[in-house]
Design an enzyme around this catalytic site. Structure first.
Site, PDB file in Angstrom:
ATOM      1  N   ASN A 164       0.895  -1.167  -0.024  1.00 27.48           N
ATOM      2  CA  ASN A 164      -0.029   0.087   0.064  1.00 27.48           C
ATOM      3  C   ASN A 164       0.969   1.276  -0.076  1.00 27.48           C
ATOM      4  O   ASN A 164       0.438   2.312  -0.875  1.00 27.48           O
ATOM      5  CB  ASN A 164      -1.069  -0.017   1.260  1.00 27.48           C
ATOM      6  CG  ASN A 164      -0.407   0.003   2.421  1.00 27.48           C
ATOM      7  OD1 ASN A 164       0.568  -0.552   2.714  1.00 27.48           O
ATOM      8  ND2 ASN A 164      -1.052   0.525   3.367  1.00 27.48           N
ATOM      9  N   GLU A 263       3.702  -4.611  12.515  1.00 32.51           N
ATOM     10  CA  GLU A 263       2.837  -3.766  12.037  1.00 32.51           C
ATOM     11  C   GLU A 263       1.597  -4.129  11.150  1.00 32.51           C
ATOM     12  O   GLU A 263       1.699  -4.690  10.016  1.00 32.51           O
ATOM     13  CB  GLU A 263       3.619  -2.447  11.336  1.00 32.51           C
ATOM     14  CG  GLU A 263       4.546  -1.767  12.411  1.00 32.51           C
ATOM     15  CD  GLU A 263       5.446  -0.817  11.942  1.00 32.51           C
ATOM     16  OE1 GLU A 263       6.021  -0.101  12.761  1.00 32.51           O
ATOM     17  OE2 GLU A 263       5.364  -0.654  10.658  1.00 32.51           O
ATOM     18  N   CYS A 297      -3.271   1.261   6.556  1.00 29.57           N
ATOM     19  CA  CYS A 297      -3.541   0.761   7.687  1.00 29.57           C
ATOM     20  C   CYS A 297      -4.250   1.526   8.776  1.00 29.57           C
ATOM     21  O   CYS A 297      -5.068   1.029   9.561  1.00 29.57           O
ATOM     22  CB  CYS A 297      -2.321  -0.105   8.321  1.00 29.57           C
ATOM     23  SG  CYS A 297      -0.893   1.190   8.364  1.00 29.57           S
ATOM     24  N   GLU A 476       8.028   0.725  16.570  1.00 29.95           N
ATOM     25  CA  GLU A 476       9.012   1.173  15.989  1.00 29.95           C
ATOM     26  C   GLU A 476       8.891   2.810  16.132  1.00 29.95           C
ATOM     27  O   GLU A 476       7.764   3.165  16.394  1.00 29.95           O
ATOM     28  CB  GLU A 476       9.307   0.524  14.536  1.00 29.95           C
ATOM     29  CG  GLU A 476       9.424  -0.847  14.565  1.00 29.95           C
ATOM     30  CD  GLU A 476       9.887  -1.326  13.346  1.00 29.95           C
ATOM     31  OE1 GLU A 476      10.629  -0.841  12.532  1.00 29.95           O
ATOM     32  OE2 GLU A 476       9.387  -2.495  12.999  1.00 29.95           O
TER      33      GLU A 476
HETATM   34  P1  NAD Z   1       0.118  -9.380   3.346  1.00 28.33           P
HETATM   35  O1  NAD Z   1      -0.047  -9.920   4.570  1.00 28.33           O
HETATM   36  O2  NAD Z   1      -0.647 -10.431   2.439  1.00 28.33           O
HETATM   37  O3  NAD Z   1       1.384  -9.537   2.797  1.00 28.33           O
HETATM   38  C1  NAD Z   1       2.453  -8.808   3.181  1.00 28.33           C
HETATM   39  C2  NAD Z   1       3.899  -9.119   2.845  1.00 28.33           C
HETATM   40  O4  NAD Z   1       3.944 -10.469   3.263  1.00 28.33           O
HETATM   41  C3  NAD Z   1       3.870  -9.420   1.202  1.00 28.33           C
HETATM   42  O5  NAD Z   1       5.138  -9.008   0.999  1.00 28.33           O
HETATM   43  C4  NAD Z   1       3.963 -10.731   1.155  1.00 28.33           C
HETATM   44  O6  NAD Z   1       4.458 -11.313  -0.020  1.00 28.33           O
HETATM   45  C5  NAD Z   1       4.224 -11.526   2.460  1.00 28.33           C
HETATM   46  N1  NAD Z   1       3.589 -12.852   2.802  1.00 28.33           N
HETATM   47  C6  NAD Z   1       2.573 -13.099   2.483  1.00 28.33           C
HETATM   48  N2  NAD Z   1       2.491 -14.311   2.910  1.00 28.33           N
HETATM   49  C7  NAD Z   1       3.767 -14.913   3.883  1.00 28.33           C
HETATM   50  C8  NAD Z   1       4.246 -16.035   4.327  1.00 28.33           C
HETATM   51  N3  NAD Z   1       3.686 -16.979   4.617  1.00 28.33           N
HETATM   52  N4  NAD Z   1       5.359 -15.934   4.768  1.00 28.33           N
HETATM   53  C9  NAD Z   1       6.221 -14.699   4.598  1.00 28.33           C
HETATM   54  N5  NAD Z   1       5.820 -13.650   3.825  1.00 28.33           N
HETATM   55  C10 NAD Z   1       4.630 -13.812   3.555  1.00 28.33           C
HETATM   56  O7  NAD Z   1      -0.555  -7.962   3.220  1.00 28.33           O
HETATM   57  P2  NAD Z   1      -0.911  -7.027   2.198  1.00 28.33           P
HETATM   58  O8  NAD Z   1      -2.202  -7.551   1.512  1.00 28.33           O
HETATM   59  O9  NAD Z   1       0.388  -6.810   1.326  1.00 28.33           O
HETATM   60  O10 NAD Z   1      -1.029  -5.609   2.738  1.00 28.33           O
HETATM   61  C11 NAD Z   1      -2.225  -5.114   3.422  1.00 28.33           C
HETATM   62  C12 NAD Z   1      -2.221  -5.545   5.109  1.00 28.33           C
HETATM   63  O11 NAD Z   1      -0.970  -4.740   5.555  1.00 28.33           O
HETATM   64  C13 NAD Z   1      -3.256  -4.867   5.818  1.00 28.33           C
HETATM   65  O12 NAD Z   1      -3.895  -5.829   6.570  1.00 28.33           O
HETATM   66  C14 NAD Z   1      -2.743  -3.655   6.321  1.00 28.33           C
HETATM   67  O13 NAD Z   1      -3.572  -3.026   7.258  1.00 28.33           O
HETATM   68  C15 NAD Z   1      -1.305  -3.924   6.548  1.00 28.33           C
HETATM   69  N6  NAD Z   1      -0.529  -2.935   6.967  1.00 28.33           N
HETATM   70  C16 NAD Z   1      -0.503  -2.406   8.278  1.00 28.33           C
HETATM   71  C17 NAD Z   1       0.643  -1.305   8.285  1.00 28.33           C
HETATM   72  C18 NAD Z   1       1.060  -0.922   9.936  1.00 28.33           C
HETATM   73  O14 NAD Z   1       1.701  -0.082   9.976  1.00 28.33           O
HETATM   74  N7  NAD Z   1       0.244  -1.587  10.785  1.00 28.33           N
HETATM   75  C19 NAD Z   1       0.904  -0.524   7.297  1.00 28.33           C
HETATM   76  C20 NAD Z   1       0.554  -0.910   6.106  1.00 28.33           C
HETATM   77  C21 NAD Z   1      -0.227  -1.937   5.890  1.00 28.33           C
END
Ligand code: NAD
Length: 495
Positions: A164, A263, A297, A476
């Protein structure tokens, strides 16, 4: 001598970056798609298990060859040079980020790339100013012992980030990790691989030793993400993404007892009291619900409004939603881009259906806009607002991660606090009130990592950032980042 890396985009193939070099693709490729049009902008080389292993090994070697012992002032200077170099190549980063995400070009300039520069400068300042704890222990009979902590890097840090805010979230972790003398292996999202790859060039250009920053491309399960988190050579995992993936990664690293910083997702509330200036609240709420097409997020998905002004806020938000301009990301008047992918649009639309089945009244949106031309293949969605839902309905409990929010009335301050805290998540909240005492009182009662009063998304990068509940583990930012990315050894000397 730092090797001169090849361009990451010849023939439009994004390469992995390992041990200071872009790796010639010899395996599977996957497509990097522009979500505004649905067109392929690049092919990406998916890192296999041996390549991820090479990345971890090169990171270990970089540590052993002395990166961790580099004087702090040199590491800080390097971070500042990285910031300067991103500034020089600003538009390249903007173009890459826009092509990967479809976000409006003004946002990529003003937020994503600008914040990446600030991330490097901030953590250069933070590490340069950091002290270390020391205590004098009184042992009795006039004897004393001096305790002082020596800051050491954790080692090889796996950095896994979502799509995002790709560069912003990546540099938020890479900058403090490098500041503390770690080496990193970065796994950008499969949806947005470009800017992490460009950053590899920049870091090599400014003299980062080979092996300190590595990029492995791919997916999660059965691909680079899993290969990285299961690798025994990883010393810590810093992860931003969904709560479900975070939980999975946590189980993965539990066997080897590695520290994690998570996060994760949010289901953030805004609480709007009737003493607020309506215009101010509407401006803030419009941003907090619809920014980045709801794909932050920190975005608000639950809007609790004091009943006395409920209709005014609802009408005002509908009016402002109508003013959002969906369109080509390259057009500077565009305010709102597409969702990241067709798959994500299916998920968001599913919540539209669930909301309507639960009896929601759709105040605006709820469908797919017709944009025509080049944009007809994109994953566009209408900004959407509902009334008529309660805290028990799924669209009010589960993270949607799209431009959609439920408006729910409340009568008293206590009720508002209870409704806002009635969630499994705990990332952020925003309180809108002109009553100073109430603002502090309510903000402090929110069970979240960050609680805003009369603002949203304002970030001080030296302050702690993170989430409670399903929204994450750890903090962080500023000193909190130094705590995660370094491991102190306490030295105790009897004097
Ligand atoms: P996601 O969890 O699908 O993927 C995040 C990352 O993890 C990607 O690089 C993905 O390839 C990797 N990944 C997926 N499965 C994995 C596994 N089994 N092992 C290791 N890596 C793996 O999330 P997304 O759809 O890319 O992002 C959206 C989510 O991120 C939303 O839930 C959003 O709220 C959250 N987010 C949180 C913050 C925060 O600061 N709290 C900031 C931005 C986004």
């Amino acid at each position: 001598m730092t090797p001169q890396p090849a361009s990451p985009r010849p023939e439009n193939i994004l390469r992995n970056f390992v041990d200071g070099r872009f790796v010639e693709p010899d395996g599977k490729l996957f497509r990097d798609i522009d979500p505004a049009t649905g067109r392929t902008v690049a092919q990406v080389h998916e890192a296999d298990l041996p390549l991820v292993g090479r990345a971890v090994t090169s990171a270990r070697r970089a540590l052993a060859q002395g990166w961790s012992d580099t004087p702090v002032r040199e590491r800080a200077a390097l971070l500042r040079r990285a910031a300067d170099r991103i500034e020089e190549r600003f538009e390249e980063f903007v173009v890459a980020e826009v092509a990967d995400t479809g976000k409006p070009i003004t946002q990529a300039r003003d937020l994503d790339v600008a914040r990446a520069i600030t991330n490097f400068r901030t953590f250069a300042d933070v590490i340069a100013a950091a002290g270390q704890e020391s205590f004098m222990t009184e042992l009795g009979d006039g004897r004393r012992a001096l305790n002082y902590a020596v800051r050491k890097p954790v080692g090889v840090v796996a950095v896994i980030v979502p799509w995002n805010l790709p560069l912003l979230l990546l540099t938020w972790k890479v900058a403090p990790a490098l500041a503390c003398g770690n080496a990193v292996v970065v796994k950008p999202s499969e949806e947005t691989p470009a800017t992490a790859t460009l950053l590899a060039q920049v870091l090599a250009e400014v003299g980062l030793p080979r092996g300190v920053y590595n990029v492995v491309h791919g997916f999660g399960a059965g691909s680079a993400g899993e290969f990285l988190t299961t690798h025994p050579g990883i010393d810590a995992v810093t992860f931003t993404g969904s709560s479900a993936t975070g939980s999975h990664v946590m189980r993965t690293v539990a066997d080897r007892v590695r520290p994690v910083s998570f996060e994760l997702g949010g289901k953030n509330a805004a609480v709007v009291f009737d003493d607020i200036d309506l215009d101010e609240a509407l401006t803030g709420l419009t941003r907090s619900v619809f920014a980045n097409t709801g794909q932050v997020c920190l975005c608000t998905e639950r809007v609790y409004v004091q009943r006395t002004i409920f209709d005014d806020i609802a009408a005002g938000l509908v009016e402002r939603a109508a003013q959002l301009k969906l369109g080509s990301p390259a057009d500077e008047s565009t305010t709102t881009g597409p969702l990241i992918s067709q798959a994500h649009r299916r998920k968001v639309r599913h919540y539209f259906e669930v909301a309507e089945q639960a009896g929601a009244e759709v105040l605006t949106g709820g469908g797919i806009p017709e944009l025509g031309g080049d944009l007809s293949g994109g994953s566009w969605i209408e900004p959407t607002l509902w009334t008529g839902l309660t805290n028990t309905d799924r669209p009010v409990r589960e993270e949607i991660f799209g431009p959609a929010a439920a408006l729910i009335p409340f009568d008293t301050e206590d009720e508002a606090v209870a409704l806002a805290n009635d969630t499994d998540y705990g990332l952020a909240a925003a309180v809108w009130t002109n009553d100073l005492r109430r603002g502090h009182r309510v903000a402090q009662q929110m069970r979240v990592g960050i609680s805003w009063v009369n603002t949203w998304f304002t970030r001080e990068l030296r302050s702690p950032f993170g989430g409670a509940g399903l929204s994450g583990i750890g903090r962080e930012g500023g000193e909190s980042s130094l705590h995660f990315y370094s491991e102190p050894t306490n030295v105790c000397v009897q004097l």
